[in-house]
Design a protein around this motif. Structure first.
Motif, PDB file in Angstrom:
ATOM      1  N   LYS A 106       1.040   7.830  -3.685  1.00 49.74           N
ATOM      2  CA  LYS A 106       0.293   8.657  -4.626  1.00 49.74           C
ATOM      3  C   LYS A 106      -0.900   9.334  -3.953  1.00 49.74           C
ATOM      4  N   GLU A 107      -1.122   8.979  -2.693  1.00 48.85           N
ATOM      5  CA  GLU A 107      -2.212   9.554  -1.908  1.00 48.85           C
ATOM      6  C   GLU A 107      -1.849   9.399  -0.434  1.00 48.85           C
ATOM      7  N   GLU A 108      -2.667   9.936   0.434  1.00 57.43           N
ATOM      8  CA  GLU A 108      -2.442   9.746   1.864  1.00 57.43           C
ATOM      9  C   GLU A 108      -2.636   8.269   2.210  1.00 57.43           C
ATOM     10  N   ILE A 109      -1.665   7.686   2.928  1.00 60.13           N
ATOM     11  CA  ILE A 109      -1.677   6.249   3.206  1.00 60.13           C
ATOM     12  C   ILE A 109      -1.758   6.011   4.712  1.00 60.13           C
ATOM     13  N   SER A 110      -2.710   5.166   5.131  1.00 61.17           N
ATOM     14  CA  SER A 110      -2.779   4.726   6.522  1.00 61.17           C
ATOM     15  C   SER A 110      -2.024   3.410   6.665  1.00 61.17           C
ATOM     16  N   TYR A 111      -1.282   3.274   7.779  1.00 64.07           N
ATOM     17  CA  TYR A 111      -0.549   2.050   8.051  1.00 64.07           C
ATOM     18  C   TYR A 111      -1.323   1.098   8.965  1.00 64.07           C
ATOM     19  N   ALA A 112      -2.601   1.356   9.158  1.00 56.83           N
ATOM     20  CA  ALA A 112      -3.401   0.543  10.082  1.00 56.83           C
ATOM     21  C   ALA A 112      -3.435  -0.921   9.678  1.00 56.83           C
ATOM     22  N   ASP A 113      -3.369  -1.205   8.366  1.00 58.29           N
ATOM     23  CA  ASP A 113      -3.422  -2.584   7.871  1.00 58.29           C
ATOM     24  C   ASP A 113      -2.041  -3.140   7.534  1.00 58.29           C
ATOM     25  N   ASN A 114      -0.994  -2.451   7.917  1.00 58.16           N
ATOM     26  CA  ASN A 114       0.362  -2.885   7.585  1.00 58.16           C
ATOM     27  C   ASN A 114       0.846  -3.920   8.601  1.00 58.16           C
ATOM     28  N   GLU A 115       0.726  -5.189   8.220  1.00 54.04           N
ATOM     29  CA  GLU A 115       1.146  -6.296   9.099  1.00 54.04           C
ATOM     30  C   GLU A 115       2.646  -6.561   9.013  1.00 54.04           C
ATOM     31  N   ASP A 116       3.353  -5.839   8.144  1.00 53.17           N
ATOM     32  CA  ASP A 116       4.763  -6.127   7.882  1.00 53.17           C
ATOM     33  C   ASP A 116       5.714  -5.380   8.813  1.00 53.17           C
TER      34      ASP A 116
END
Length: 283
Positions: A106-116
């Protein structure tokens, strides 16, 4: 649109077949209810990614419920919802219908915190960013055969005192039918009567899967579920849907028992537990 095969994206997308995530289950299950004016599609899903779940809870991503029948329809659903109501005037289930659940940003998403993510993407996740309205994940496809009378029912139980055997397993057009000569053979007086019938269920599944191979295999021994045509038989269609939902990719004469283990939710374990409970109660 509904994705029925693997698609390539320039960023990680979670799917049941994707290698972008370390754990990539996104499994959808749908059940149908209806009255004279609308269809109710009750749905549940399993999503392995805590990162995507967090985006949904924070409303930074959106669940999209997509239905493909005579035409395509999509519905934005909240994270806490579990069904979609559709007026019958807006949807025809007179032909095969495909259903998929997708997750969209729904908005611009950063994957910096994506541990998966898998190890490959973890190395440069700080540089990964997706735009608003980007597809983040899509589930398996649930097929509904509109012509079937019992679209989500796999087994039927019937009592026939005229049977010349105690139990008879019959493969019907749409269901696996268990015939009992005596209603007591269903353990109807026991609190776990359904579980105590599991050996009959196992036998019925084994016979139906063997027939599935005969009906859908060129060599009468192996069916590749990823490449075979969708079965025209209503019973085979239900079995195909159940197996693909449980991520079974191949069925052979030698793997029937393994497949039953995958699709039947611990059918033997539950039977053994019920028997142990009866033994302990007797003691």
């Amino acid at each position: 649109m509904i994705y029925k095969k693997n698609a390539n994206f320039p960023y990680p997308v979670l799917t049941n077949d994707s290698k972008s995530y370390a754990e990539s289950n996104f499994i959808l299950d749908v059940a149908l209810e209806e009255n004279s004016t609308f269809y109710r599609l009750n749905y549940t899903y399993e999503l392995d990614s805590p990162f995507l779940k967090k985006l949904l809870i924070e409303q930074r991503a959106q669940l999209i419920f997509i239905i493909q029948s005579r035409d395509n329809k999509y519905f934005r659903v909240d994270y806490s919802e579990s069904y979609v109501d559709i007026p019958k005037s807006r949807l025809s289930l007179s032909k095969r219908t495909s259903i998929q659940l997708q997750i969209q940003s729904k908005e611009e998403i950063s994957y910096a915190d994506n541990e998966d993510l898998n190890d490959f993407y973890l190395n440069f996740r700080n540089d990964l960013q997706v735009s608003k309205h980007a597809l983040l994940a899509y589930s398996n496809v649930v097929f509904f055969e509109g012509s079937t009378v019992k679209p989500f029912e796999l087994f039927e139980k019937k009592v026939n005192p005229a049977l010349t055997s105690d139990i008879k397993i019959e493969l019907g057009t749409e269901t696996i039918v268990i015939h009992y000569r005596d209603p007591e053979y269903q353990f109807i007086s026991f609190p776990q009567s359904n579980t105590l019938n599991n050996p009959y269920i196992y036998t019925g599944l084994s016979r139906a899967l063997h027939q599935f191979i005969i009906n859908n295999s060129d060599d009468q021994e192996t069916v590749d579920l990823e490449t075979c045509d969708i079965p025209s038989s209503p019973l085979d269609f239900k079995l195909h849907q159940l197996m693909t939902k449980k991520m079974v990719t191949e069925l052979t004469l030698d793997t029937i028992d393994e497949v039953i283990h995958k699709i039947s939710d611990r059918i033997i374990d539950k039977y053994v537990s019920a028997m142990k409970g009866l033994a302990n109660h007797g003691n």
